[in-house]
Design a protein around this motif. Structure first.
Motif, PDB file in Angstrom:
ATOM      1  N   GLN A 198     -80.203  56.316  11.579  1.00 31.48           N
ATOM      2  CA  GLN A 198     -81.459  56.884  11.100  1.00 31.48           C
ATOM      3  C   GLN A 198     -82.330  55.800  10.466  1.00 31.48           C
ATOM      4  OE1 GLN A 198     -82.534  60.476  11.285  1.00 31.48           O
ATOM      5  NE2 GLN A 198     -84.237  59.056  11.207  1.00 31.48           N
ATOM      6  N   THR A 199     -81.728  54.918   9.698  1.00 30.89           N
ATOM      7  CA  THR A 199     -82.464  53.815   9.092  1.00 30.89           C
ATOM      8  C   THR A 199     -83.052  52.898  10.158  1.00 30.89           C
ATOM      9  OG1 THR A 199     -80.998  53.875   7.153  1.00 30.89           O
ATOM     10  CG2 THR A 199     -82.295  51.875   7.483  1.00 30.89           C
ATOM     11  N   ALA A 200     -82.263  52.637  11.193  1.00 30.58           N
ATOM     12  CA  ALA A 200     -82.742  51.763  12.273  1.00 30.58           C
ATOM     13  C   ALA A 200     -83.967  52.357  12.959  1.00 30.58           C
ATOM     14  CB  ALA A 200     -81.622  51.530  13.284  1.00 30.58           C
ATOM     15  N   PHE A 201     -83.904  53.641  13.285  1.00 26.80           N
ATOM     16  CA  PHE A 201     -85.014  54.271  13.998  1.00 26.80           C
ATOM     17  C   PHE A 201     -86.231  54.471  13.103  1.00 26.80           C
ATOM     18  CE2 PHE A 201     -81.797  55.464  17.132  1.00 26.80           C
ATOM     19  CZ  PHE A 201     -82.511  55.286  18.317  1.00 26.80           C
ATOM     20  N   THR A 202     -86.004  54.740  11.809  1.00 30.66           N
ATOM     21  CA  THR A 202     -87.129  55.034  10.919  1.00 30.66           C
ATOM     22  C   THR A 202     -87.829  53.772  10.429  1.00 30.66           C
ATOM     23  OG1 THR A 202     -86.022  57.062  10.167  1.00 30.66           O
ATOM     24  CG2 THR A 202     -87.839  56.248   8.828  1.00 30.66           C
ATOM     25  N   LEU A 203     -87.076  52.791   9.992  1.00 32.53           N
ATOM     26  CA  LEU A 203     -87.680  51.601   9.405  1.00 32.53           C
ATOM     27  C   LEU A 203     -87.996  50.517  10.431  1.00 32.53           C
ATOM     28  CD1 LEU A 203     -85.620  51.165   6.104  1.00 32.53           C
ATOM     29  CD2 LEU A 203     -87.737  52.438   6.479  1.00 32.53           C
ATOM     30  N   TYR A 204     -87.199  50.446  11.481  1.00 31.57           N
ATOM     31  CA  TYR A 204     -87.363  49.354  12.437  1.00 31.57           C
ATOM     32  C   TYR A 204     -87.585  49.845  13.866  1.00 31.57           C
ATOM     33  CZ  TYR A 204     -84.831  47.619   8.390  1.00 31.57           C
ATOM     34  OH  TYR A 204     -84.424  47.372   7.114  1.00 31.57           O
ATOM     35  N   GLY A 205     -87.879  51.134  14.017  1.00 31.69           N
ATOM     36  CA  GLY A 205     -88.064  51.704  15.341  1.00 31.69           C
ATOM     37  C   GLY A 205     -89.290  52.600  15.416  1.00 31.69           C
ATOM     38  N   PRO A 206     -89.266  53.550  16.339  1.00 31.86           N
ATOM     39  CA  PRO A 206     -90.465  54.360  16.603  1.00 31.86           C
ATOM     40  C   PRO A 206     -90.707  55.501  15.619  1.00 31.86           C
ATOM     41  CG  PRO A 206     -88.685  55.006  18.066  1.00 31.86           C
ATOM     42  CD  PRO A 206     -88.172  53.834  17.289  1.00 31.86           C
ATOM     43  N   MET A 207     -89.808  55.729  14.649  1.00 32.61           N
ATOM     44  CA  MET A 207     -89.938  56.877  13.752  1.00 32.61           C
ATOM     45  C   MET A 207     -90.511  56.502  12.386  1.00 32.61           C
ATOM     46  SD  MET A 207     -86.337  58.869  14.572  1.00 32.61           S
ATOM     47  CE  MET A 207     -86.733  60.179  13.405  1.00 32.61           C
ATOM     48  N   ILE A 208     -91.116  55.346  12.272  1.00 29.46           N
ATOM     49  CA  ILE A 208     -91.651  54.928  10.975  1.00 29.46           C
ATOM     50  C   ILE A 208     -92.725  55.911  10.512  1.00 29.46           C
ATOM     51  CG2 ILE A 208     -93.445  53.430  11.958  1.00 29.46           C
ATOM     52  CD1 ILE A 208     -92.710  51.454   9.628  1.00 29.46           C
ATOM     53  N   PRO A 209     -92.686  56.343   9.239  1.00 36.44           N
ATOM     54  CA  PRO A 209     -93.616  57.376   8.754  1.00 36.44           C
ATOM     55  C   PRO A 209     -95.079  56.934   8.825  1.00 36.44           C
ATOM     56  CG  PRO A 209     -91.778  57.047   7.225  1.00 36.44           C
ATOM     57  CD  PRO A 209     -91.716  55.941   8.220  1.00 36.44           C
ATOM     58  N   ASP A 210     -95.969  57.916   8.936  1.00 39.47           N
ATOM     59  CA  ASP A 210     -97.404  57.633   8.927  1.00 39.47           C
ATOM     60  C   ASP A 210     -97.803  56.987   7.602  1.00 39.47           C
ATOM     61  OD1 ASP A 210     -97.716  58.713  11.430  1.00 39.47           O
ATOM     62  OD2 ASP A 210     -98.242  60.723  10.699  1.00 39.47           O
TER      63      ASP A 210
END
Length: 274
Positions: A198-210
């Protein structure tokens, strides 16, 4: 600062080991509840040789490969600068120390199980595994790479999940016949693996918050409100993962109970009620 691959690789290993641990605990309990014992590792039933020790080989070779990446590849073999440890790669050196502990745990467990050189009970092996999780906990808690803002929040949750791994592993050594403790340990390791992803996708992938972005190896948010929304998103993601794992465990228990002598569980419940 981390990377997508740097979180996805250990996440894969933790996820595989955690899911296998939880499933094995369910199968062993439903097969024979009265004889249930906590296991720090679980062999592949019906096989011998390397296949039987697949989990331990995954721990040993997985941690060794990741250790080589962190210590040799990422540091470019530039260990020292002006006679001291290279400050540009302290993050890699710290990760290497954590991975070395898991490597040592895997090697000691293999020696204990496959040879007569180091015969240790499961309780002792559990405490060695707990020491590896403690090294991981201390690494992320006293990290030389200062995690701030949204990145720090995601790593704080990771530290809490690692703490659950420590507690459940130590509890397994102290309560060697407790099925809830063994299952909780598998669930905690699974959640740690999922949170790495989850950290990988959110912080360093396509799921970074607006309102937030990865720029110059740093997660920055436009405003405090954007950072707060990112933290709320992290809370929702954690809740979703916990709920998903809970549903999967319940479903897996039902499947295991229907296939592996469900009558034993029912008879045990009847004895407890009477």
């Amino acid at each position: 600062m981390g990377s997508f691959k740097g979180h996805a690789l250990p996440g894969t290993f933790f996820l595989l080991v955690g899911v296998w641990h939880a499933w094995s605990a369910l199968v062993r309990f439903t097969s024979n509840p009265k004889a249930f014992r906590v296991r720090v590792w679980n062999p592949v039933p019906g096989y011998h040789g390397k296949v039987k020790y697949l989990e331990l080989h995954l721990v040993v070779f997985g941690s060794f490969i990741d250790l080589c990446i962190e210590f040799l590849y990422s540091s470019h073999l530039k260990f020292f600068v002006n006679g001291v440890l290279n400050p540009s790669h302290m993050n890699n050196f710290e990760h290497s120390g954590m991975l070395l502990m898991f490597f040592i745990f895997g090697v000691i467990t293999l020696l204990s199980e496959k040879t007569r050189l180091l015969p240790l009970p499961d309780e002792a092996l559990g405490l060695i595994a707990a020491s590896a999780f403690c090294a991981e906990y201390l690494l992320f808690y006293f990290h030389s790479t200062t995690h701030k803002g949204l990145e720090g929040y995601y790593h704080l949750i990771l530290v809490l999940l690692i703490g659950l791994c420590i507690l459940s592993t130590v509890a397994g050594a102290l309560l060697p016949s407790s099925f809830p403790v063994d299952l909780a340990n598998g669930v905690a390791i699974t959640l740690q693996g999922l949170w790495f992803y989850q950290t990988a996708f959110t912080l360093y992938g396509p799921m970074i918050p607006d309102g937030c972005q990865l720029k110059d190896d740093e997660i920055t948010c436009r405003s405090k409100d954007s950072e707060a929304r990112g933290e709320l998103l992290a809370n929702f993601q954690l809740f979703s993962l916990i709920l998903g794992v809970l549903i999967m465990v319940v479903a897996a228990y039902g499947f295991a109970a229907s296939r592996y002598r469900q009558s034993n569980v029912r008879s045990l419940h009847m004895v407890q009620i009477n």
